[in-house]
Design a protein around this motif. Structure first.
Motif, PDB file in Angstrom:
ATOM      1  N   UNK A 151       0.825  -1.190   0.000  1.00 33.25           N
ATOM      2  CA  UNK A 151       0.000   0.000   0.000  1.00 33.25           C
ATOM      3  C   UNK A 151       0.867   1.252   0.000  1.00 33.25           C
ATOM      4  N   UNK A 152       0.375   2.260  -0.637  1.00 31.27           N
ATOM      5  CA  UNK A 152       1.042   3.547  -0.569  1.00 31.27           C
ATOM      6  C   UNK A 152       0.782   4.177   0.785  1.00 31.27           C
ATOM      7  N   UNK A 198      -4.630  -6.605  -1.368  1.00 31.15           N
ATOM      8  CA  UNK A 198      -4.491  -7.205  -2.689  1.00 31.15           C
ATOM      9  C   UNK A 198      -5.782  -7.939  -2.997  1.00 31.15           C
ATOM     10  N   UNK A 199      -6.395  -7.606  -4.099  1.00 31.61           N
ATOM     11  CA  UNK A 199      -7.655  -8.203  -4.526  1.00 31.61           C
ATOM     12  C   UNK A 199      -8.690  -8.187  -3.396  1.00 31.61           C
ATOM     13  N   UNK A 239      -3.344  -7.859   4.165  1.00 31.18           N
ATOM     14  CA  UNK A 239      -2.178  -8.619   4.611  1.00 31.18           C
ATOM     15  C   UNK A 239      -1.293  -7.708   5.439  1.00 31.18           C
ATOM     16  N   UNK A 240      -0.461  -8.299   6.282  1.00 31.46           N
ATOM     17  CA  UNK A 240       0.541  -7.537   7.016  1.00 31.46           C
ATOM     18  C   UNK A 240       1.914  -7.949   6.488  1.00 31.46           C
ATOM     19  N   UNK A 241       2.789  -6.976   6.349  1.00 34.27           N
ATOM     20  CA  UNK A 241       4.181  -7.223   5.963  1.00 34.27           C
ATOM     21  C   UNK A 241       5.058  -6.573   7.023  1.00 34.27           C
ATOM     22  N   UNK A 248       3.336 -11.649   5.419  1.00 39.64           N
ATOM     23  CA  UNK A 248       2.716 -12.844   5.983  1.00 39.64           C
ATOM     24  C   UNK A 248       1.620 -13.270   5.009  1.00 39.64           C
ATOM     25  N   UNK A 249       1.600 -14.522   4.640  1.00 39.74           N
ATOM     26  CA  UNK A 249       0.632 -15.018   3.662  1.00 39.74           C
ATOM     27  C   UNK A 249      -0.785 -15.156   4.206  1.00 39.74           C
TER      28      UNK A 249
END
Length: 140
Positions: free
Chosen positions: A25-26, A52-53, A57-59, A69-70
């Protein structure tokens, strides 16, 4: 502190394996959950919420690399929020949590007075090691 204890008890599992991902994300979005966060307003981004779609999600930023993280984060219903914040659910605008525990981010309503809320932040995160206020910061 009672809320934090409950949330920590609901999060006994370790974060699932992460993979490298540089798409995210921006900094600016109409969705209050998207973006980068840190435990202090002057620290570099420690995690970010991506979409996404239509799924969240968290990164995590580990050694200057984003690892997503998937596991899809779930948008909590009002009933779910009430289970976490029994007497204060009306102060939470939106919540994203990992279904198996270990991570959650909560966006407060603008007039929230929940104990533990930092006066300069409208967010609180729950990560495996603890919970507390987080601040939206610039990504990258």
């Amino acid at each position: 502190m009672r809320v934090v204890t409950r949330l920590l008890l609901l999060s006994p599992l370790l974060l699932s394996a992460c993979r490298n991902a540089d798409t995210g994300a921006g900094t600016f979005s109409s969705d209050p959950m998207l973006g980068c966060y840190a435990t202090h307003p002057r620290k570099p981004a420690e995690f970010r919420i991506e979409q996404q779609q239509g799924q969240y999600y968290v990164a995590f930023n580990r050694d200057e690399q984003w690892q997503r993280d998937d596991t899809v984060l779930q948008v909590s219903s009002r009933a779910d929020i009430a289970r976490f914040f029994k007497d204060d659910a009306d102060q939470i605008d939106k919540a994203l949590v990992r279904p198996n525990g270990g991570f959650g981010i909560f966006h407060f309503n603008p007039v929230a007075t929940l104990k533990g809320k930092d006066k300069d932040s409208d967010y609180m995160a729950l990560v495996l090691i603890g919970a507390g206020p987080v601040f939206k910061v610039r990504c990258g």
